[in-house]
Design an enzyme around this catalytic site. Structure first.
Site, PDB file in Angstrom:
ATOM      1  N   ASP A  78      -7.163   0.051  -3.670  1.00 47.21           N
ATOM      2  CA  ASP A  78      -8.572   1.571  -3.759  1.00 47.21           C
ATOM      3  C   ASP A  78      -9.299   0.850  -5.240  1.00 47.21           C
ATOM      4  OD1 ASP A  78      -6.292   1.675  -5.270  1.00 47.21           O
ATOM      5  OD2 ASP A  78      -5.441   3.763  -4.924  1.00 47.21           O
ATOM      6  N   GLU A  99       0.862  -1.605  -0.456  1.00 46.53           N
ATOM      7  CA  GLU A  99      -0.128  -0.330   0.170  1.00 46.53           C
ATOM      8  C   GLU A  99       0.673   0.884  -0.165  1.00 46.53           C
ATOM      9  OE1 GLU A  99      -2.588   2.191  -1.650  1.00 46.53           O
ATOM     10  OE2 GLU A  99      -4.232   0.456  -0.344  1.00 46.53           O
TER      11      GLU A  99
END
Ligand code: AHR
Ligand code: AHR
Ligand code: AHR
Length: 481
Positions: free
Chosen positions: A280, A204
């Site tokens: 995402d 991430e």
């Protein structure tokens, strides 16, 4: 023993096992994946031919005959119910209805395993699968391992062709909230040696090739057609391992502490599972998935080495991407429309617009040339074809925003892929349908007499299911010019 039997013996059992090509437990005979066909929107499940065996591709071929098929579910073989389905919108929306990502074609990635046909999951940009309610996956700083068998020649530089652990919210919730295999040529975060593609860890807000957040020269570019990609992580320790899925052993490209940036030690894994997208729901990446698992616990190198040997023994190999009447490289052809009421028409171009026009032997030489195409080896994949304009040498039919255009070959990977098409037996039962290599849900179609790369149902007008089979079926005939 199959991969998940080996992980069990090693004390790090699979908690998710996904494959459209084969059973990943020697005793597994349940469903591998579900397909949905375009003709009536019904679904069927594809199982192995026998327990522990290769997928029953013939059952798919029968169910999908004379229509299109999408992969709707990739079942979890572990018994945990961690199935993968069409990914929902998150930080980014997908291109399908309600912001979902697209589903993959069921026929874009044919392969053989020891000579038996099977299909992988060929994922174009915009395609994604996810499970936000997985059970048994690592959370927090918990330990896990994962591998995936991918097509080493199908990738791009967009974010992010991933398989592994991600956010349950489909949003970027911060550093350390993911731990997934990444494959591709993104240079937005880390990089490895050469120009890629690389296996990196998506943790991430970073694709990591090692401890440094930038370049790690030990993370080598992948050169094999089939690649075994491994990422594993435990408290302040993680590794990247890689091998040729068709031969040889694994190499370790990194094994050591967490990246030198804040938020990755300890990790804050959330335990959702993604395929083909970022945490995402970034969905610009492309790649092909054949099989993969996630484990509970940090697998030993020895366990992974035995899994690699099993993958090699499965005998992955390429097979033909085309079917139906054969095309001849170097010949001039014309594409004769078959839709009733439009059969005086052929695929032609007016400037850069690809359309259909009424053409016959009395037409002007200019028009006959506009409707004639030289068959060349596919610019992105020589197992398929590209179509060069007879009157505009160096220009080829390509798709752009899914319209067919006649553009000059600018030499880019993007152009080559946009201009590569794999003819298959015509969906309406005669001639050929001309499938896009890079978007195998899409075919040459005329709609209102204009050319598109169209899917059988979808958000664009030209994807309308009515008349789809006829509109995508052409008789490939000798070129007018
Ligand atoms: O870490 C790389 C990417 O950054 C993640 O996959 C995504 O969630 C974010 O955009
Ligand atoms: O046609 C779809 C995509 O549109 C092409 O791949 C790309 O070149 C353009 O953005
Ligand atoms: O391209 C001509 C026609 O336009 C197609 O057959 C139909 O699908 C669309 O309305």
């Amino acid at each position: 023993a199959a991969p998940c039997d080996l992980y069990s013996s090693g004390g790090t059992p699979c908690i998710a096992a996904h494959s459209t090509t084969r059973a990943l437990y020697s005793a597994y005979s349940g469903s591998l994946y579900q397909v949905k066909r375009g003709s009536d929107n019904t679904t069927t499940n594809i199982t192995p031919l026998s327990a522990g065996g290769v997928a029953n591709a013939a059952a798919q071929d029968t169910f999908c005959a004379s229509t299109t098929c999408l992969i709707t579910i990739i079942y979890d073989q572990s018994g945990k119910g961690n199935h993968l389905t069409q990914a929902p919108p998150g930080g980014f929306s997908g291109p399908d209805l309600n912001g979902y990502d697209n589903l993959a074609s069921a026929t874009g990635a044919p392969v053989t395993l020891n000579g038996q046909k099977a299909y992988g999951v060929f994922m174009s940009p915009g395609t994604g699968y996810r499970n936000d309610a997985a059970s048994g996956t690592a959370t927090g700083d918990g330990s896990e391992g994962m591998y995936a068998v991918l097509d080493g020649t199908h990738y791009n530089g967009a974010c992010c062709y991933d398989y592994g652990n991600a956010e349950v919210s489909n949003k970027d919730t911060g550093n350390g909230h993911m731990e997934a295999i990444y494959f591709g040529t993104s240079t937005s975060w880390g990089t490895g040696a050469g120009s890629g593609p690389w296996i990196m860890a998506d943790m991430e807000n970073g694709l990591f090739s090692g401890e440094s957040v930038t370049n790690n020269a030990a993370d080598l570019s992948i050169t094999s057609r089939f690649v075994t990609a491994i990422i594993k992580g435990e408290p302040n320790q993680w590794a990247i391992r890689a091998g040729n899925s068709a031969s040889g052993a694994l190499s370790t490209y990194y094994s050591g502490v967490r990246p030198a940036a804040s938020g990755y030690n300890p990790m804050s894994k959330e335990g959702a599972i993604i395929l083909g997208i970022g945490g995402d729901n970034s969905n610009g990446a492309q790649g092909t998935f054949y099989e993969g698992v996630m484990t509970s616990g940090y697998p030993s190198d020895a366990t992974e080495n035995s899994v690699q040997a099993n993958i090699v023994a499965a005998g992955y190999a390429t097979t033909s991407l085309t079917s139906g009447p054969a095309l001849t490289v170097g010949s001039s052809i014309s594409f004769h429309v078959t839709t009733p009421g439009y059969t005086t028409r052929y695929i032609a171009h007016t400037g850069t617009t690809v359309n259909t026009q009424v053409v016959n032997s009395s037409s002007t030489t200019a028009l006959q040339q506009q409707a004639s195409w030289i068959v060349v080896a596919g610019l992105a994949n020589s197992a398929c074809y590209s179509f060069e304009s007879v009157d505009t040498a160096g220009s080829y039919i390509r798709h752009y925003n899914f319209a067919l255009l006649l553009n000059t070959n600018d030499g880019t990977k993007q152009f080559h892929e946009d201009a590569t098409f794999c003819p298959i037996a015509g969906l309406s039962g005669e001639g050929n349908s001309i499938r896009s290599w890079s978007y195998p849900t899409r075919y040459f179609r005329h709609y209102a007499n204009v050319g598109y790369a169209a899917s059988n149902g979808g958000v664009q007008t030209f994807d309308a299911p009515a008349s789809f089979n006829n509109d995508v079926t052409f008789l490939v005939v000798d070129g007018f010019a």
